[in-house]
Design a protein around this motif. Structure first.
Motif, PDB file in Angstrom:
ATOM      1  N   VAL A 516       0.844  -1.191   0.000  1.00  0.00           N
ATOM      2  CA  VAL A 516       0.000   0.000   0.000  1.00  0.00           C
ATOM      3  C   VAL A 516       0.878   1.239   0.000  1.00  0.00           C
ATOM      4  CG1 VAL A 516      -1.788   1.288   1.221  1.00  0.00           C
ATOM      5  CG2 VAL A 516      -1.838  -1.214   1.221  1.00  0.00           C
ATOM      6  N   CYS A 517       0.558   2.162  -0.897  1.00  0.00           N
ATOM      7  CA  CYS A 517       1.292   3.427  -0.961  1.00  0.00           C
ATOM      8  C   CYS A 517       0.315   4.570  -0.778  1.00  0.00           C
ATOM      9  CB  CYS A 517       2.026   3.565  -2.298  1.00  0.00           C
ATOM     10  SG  CYS A 517       2.933   5.124  -2.452  1.00  0.00           S
ATOM     11  N   GLU A 518       0.459   5.279   0.332  1.00  0.00           N
ATOM     12  CA  GLU A 518      -0.305   6.513   0.518  1.00  0.00           C
ATOM     13  C   GLU A 518       0.468   7.661  -0.110  1.00  0.00           C
ATOM     14  OE1 GLU A 518      -0.733   6.398   4.835  1.00  0.00           O
ATOM     15  OE2 GLU A 518      -2.893   6.210   4.511  1.00  0.00           O
ATOM     16  N   PHE A 519      -0.249   8.551  -0.787  1.00  0.00           N
ATOM     17  CA  PHE A 519       0.432   9.660  -1.449  1.00  0.00           C
ATOM     18  C   PHE A 519      -0.361  10.940  -1.236  1.00  0.00           C
ATOM     19  CE2 PHE A 519      -2.533   7.959  -4.531  1.00  0.00           C
ATOM     20  CZ  PHE A 519      -3.098   9.081  -5.093  1.00  0.00           C
ATOM     21  N   LYS A 520       0.350  12.048  -1.392  1.00  0.00           N
ATOM     22  CA  LYS A 520      -0.290  13.348  -1.234  1.00  0.00           C
ATOM     23  C   LYS A 520       0.503  14.372  -2.026  1.00  0.00           C
ATOM     24  CE  LYS A 520      -2.202  16.465   2.251  1.00  0.00           C
ATOM     25  NZ  LYS A 520      -2.375  16.714   3.702  1.00  0.00           N
ATOM     26  N   SER A 521      -0.251  15.182  -2.812  1.00  0.00           N
ATOM     27  CA  SER A 521       0.405  16.238  -3.566  1.00  0.00           C
ATOM     28  C   SER A 521       0.286  17.543  -2.802  1.00  0.00           C
ATOM     29  CB  SER A 521      -0.229  16.369  -4.955  1.00  0.00           C
ATOM     30  OG  SER A 521      -1.507  16.963  -4.847  1.00  0.00           O
TER      31      SER A 521
END
Length: 680
Positions: A516-521
């Protein structure tokens, strides 16, 4: 006294008679040509010339009559010739002289044909020949030319050859003498048929006929007049292609010999073609990804017809608007619209529809508005909208323009590969950003407790990488017997990749959960990307389908079934959202790395974490309370619903900030308010 009265009556009668008599010559002068003397004013037309040898004959047809010419004799000086002319068995003979007065040079036959001697010559045998110039009496010829006006009726261009039902059309008529002689007492009559005369101009109008005495027209003279007609209304049943209107004109007159001549002309008016205008408009052709989530609707309360879900919280979206206008003058049935195809990675958030595109009255229109939310960044093309229709046996097609939507944002892809070497296994994790904006990422993978992790294998895989290990927030830990590896606070620019691997041993084919990869721009767009998972060592690929439940496999993708987006975590995985805050998306350094050279925007790839599982029940509870209060107290306590709505918003905000105590307090206050109202 009586004689005086009689005298006055006589004077009055004489005055009327004089006035009437003076009027008649005036009318005659206006309708008759002044040059009507046959001896002086015939307008002769050149018919060419012939050469007649002594003793020979020549036959010529003039105005339908056959004339035979013969040179019977010549004088010794070759200054004159005896000419014989025969027509219908009648023969005329006359000497024509090359010299002398003009009346000796020519002869005429019944004011129809004139013969003029031009020359006398000798051939090599001294045989004389006479050259005769031939002339015929000129006759008038009238040309009738119609020219209809061009109009724009309700936006439709109506040409000079077309009519518009119920609308005016000006008709210009020109009468021109294109013949070889004048014509007098010219009478023009125009029959407008089924078209109603709105304005007659200078014409007299009686019994559906426009009439005017044009008087005398010399050669090349012309007269222009006009009138206005109105086409009947369409009955809505008869094919317009079977309805046409004819305007017919007859003009008569007399020549110098009082012979009557008649000419005619006509104008045909046909219907216009049906005309539709198809317009598509893409509002916001360039947007960023934003975070949003889906709420399922009960079909009984759905107002959008074709979708039974709502998308909440999408800050950026686009609108595709499709307009169909009936720009023609006729109602159209049997219409079909091929709408622009919505790309697979574009979700329809709302639909707004007005009108009916299967049939359309004149001035009718149809509108379809589609609110679009992107699921992933990229460039999307919306094809032309095409409308087809059959109109009384004729097939027509109209189309709009195509459009392109550009969606900015990071697109995080996680690949998890399992390979076997002897009794050991290697897990490779490849993380890439295929979008056009950078994102901070937290990557977490779980190693089940029934396999043996090879200590230090993860760190070893990172040796020699472009990003030094010291700059990574690399964590390996054991939670309740389960090994977890994670990378936190890493900036992944567009087009970049991050790769690592680890080893483990297992006696059986392993089951591995998804990484699982959480990402945020930087623009407040964030979500969660997942890799494939493994069952008995076999890869099960996952796909991001928020309208079908979130991360799904090929086997459980159900067409036209929409459920709330809830990402179900594997039992072995730890919910990272419980232990991380927004700050965990960034480096542990005191200052953020300089990203001023990276343009950060957003795109659509939303995920539902631990918070959504809490928010959904809270919203549901408040919805039920609001419904109960509304049903119980009706309009008397209409303000209670808004109070509960405010309370719900506060509760949701509290959950998002982990203020559980505040949530409990708000819930108690609401309960006391409802209890007090019920008690009363």
């Amino acid at each position: 006294m009586r004689k005086t009265k009689i005298s006055i009556l006589c004077l009055l009668c004489l005055a009327v008679l004089l006035l009437f008599s003076s009027y008649l010559p005036l009318a005659s002068a206006n309708t008759e040509c002044p040059c009507d003397d046959l001896d002086d004013f015939i307008e002769w037309v050149d018919e060419g010339s012939i050469s007649v040898q002594w003793g020979q004959v020549e036959t010529v047809a003039i105005n339908g009559e056959v004339y035979t010419f013969r040179a019977d004799d010549f004088d010794e000086d070759l200054n004159a010739a005896l000419i014989s002319i025969e027509r219908d068995g009648i023969v005329r003979k006359e000497f024509l002289f090359l010299t002398g007065s003009s009346d000796r040079r020519w002869l005429e036959w019944d004011n129809e044909v004139a013969v003029v001697i031009a020359d006398i010559t000798l051939d090599g045998y001294k045989t004389p020949s006479v050259k005769l110039e031939l002339y015929s009496r000129g006759r008038p010829s009238l040309e009738i030319e119609f020219e209809a006006s061009e109009e724009t009726v309700q936006g439709v261009d109506v040409s000079s050859e077309q009519y518009a039902p119920g609308e005016e059309k000006q008709i210009d008529v020109t009468i021109k003498n294109t013949g070889d002689a004048w014509i007098e007492n010219v009478i023009l009559e125009i029959d407008t048929g089924e078209m109603r005369v709105r304005s007659r101009g200078e014409f007299e109008y009686r019994d559906g006929i426009l009439k005017e005495n044009l008087g005398c027209l010399a050669v090349d003279d012309s007269i222009e007049m006009n009138f206005t007609v109105v086409a009947p209304e369409w009955d809505g049943k008869t094919s317009p292609y079977d309805i046409y209107y004819n305007i017919y004109a007859i003009v008569t007159g007399y020549d110098i010999k009082e012979e009557s001549h008649e000419f005619n002309g006509s104008l045909n008016l046909n219907c216009t073609d049906p005309e539709l205008k198809v317009v598509t408009e893409l509002v916001n052709e360039e947007i960023n990804m934003s975070t949003w989530y889906v709420k399922q609707l009960d079909k009984s309360t759905s107002t959008t017809g074709s979708i039974d879900y709502e998308i909440w919280g999408a800050d950026e979206y686009s609108f595709l608007r499709t307009h169909v206008y009936n720009m023609g003058l006729y109602a159209i049935d049997n219409m079909d619209v091929q709408f622009s195809v919505i790309p697979e990675d574009i979700a329809i958030s709302d639909i707004y529809e007005s009108g009916d595109y299967s049939s359309m009255d004149t001035d009718g229109q149809y509108y379809l508005g589609q609110k679009l939310v992107p699921i992933a960044p990229g460039t999307y093309t919306f094809d032309k909208a095409v409308v087809t229709a059959s109109f009384f046996g004729e097939n027509y097609s109209w189309e709009s323009a195509s459009h392109t939507l550009k969606v900015h944002g990071p697109h995080i892809v996680v690949n998890k590969k399992l390979t076997k070497t002897d009794s050991d296994y290697t897990v490779s994790l490849d993380l890439s950003n295929d979008g056009d904006r950078a994102a901070w990422i937290n990557l977490t993978d779980t190693i089940p407790d029934d396999v043996n992790y090879v200590s230090g294998s993860l760190e070893k895989s990172l040796e020699g990488s472009d990003l030094p290990l010291s700059e990574w927030d690399l964590i390996t830990m054991v939670v309740n017997g389960t090994q977890m590896v994670s990378v936190k606070g890493v900036l992944l620019p567009p087009g970049s990749t991050l790769s690592m691997s680890y080893d483990f041993s297992s006696e059986q084919l392993p089951d591995l959960p998804a990484a699982v990869c959480e990402f945020k721009s930087i623009w407040d767009y964030g979500g969660e990307a997942q890799s494939s998972y493994y069952v008995d060592g076999a890869e099960v690929k996952q796909y991001w389908k928020p309208m079908n439940g979130g991360w799904v496999t090929e086997s459980n993708i159900t067409e036209n079934v929409v459920v709330p987006v809830v990402v179900e975590s594997e039992p072995e995985l730890i919910d990272v959202s419980e232990e991380t805050s927004d700050d965990d998306f960034y480096s542990t350094d005191d200052e953020l790395p300089d990203t001023s050279d990276v343009v950060l925007e957003v795109e659509t790839e939303s995920s539902t974490s631990f918070l959504s599982k809490i928010l959904s029940p809270v919203s549901s509870i408040f919805d039920k309370v609001q419904q109960f209060v509304g049903n119980t107290f009706g309009g008397v306590l209409s303000g209670i619903a808004s109070i509960l709505g405010i309370a719900e918003s506060a509760a949701v905000d509290a959950v998002e900030n982990y203020l559980y105590a505040v949530v409990i307090g708000i819930a108690l206050v609401v309960f006391l308010v409802v209890y007090t109202l019920i008690s009363k």
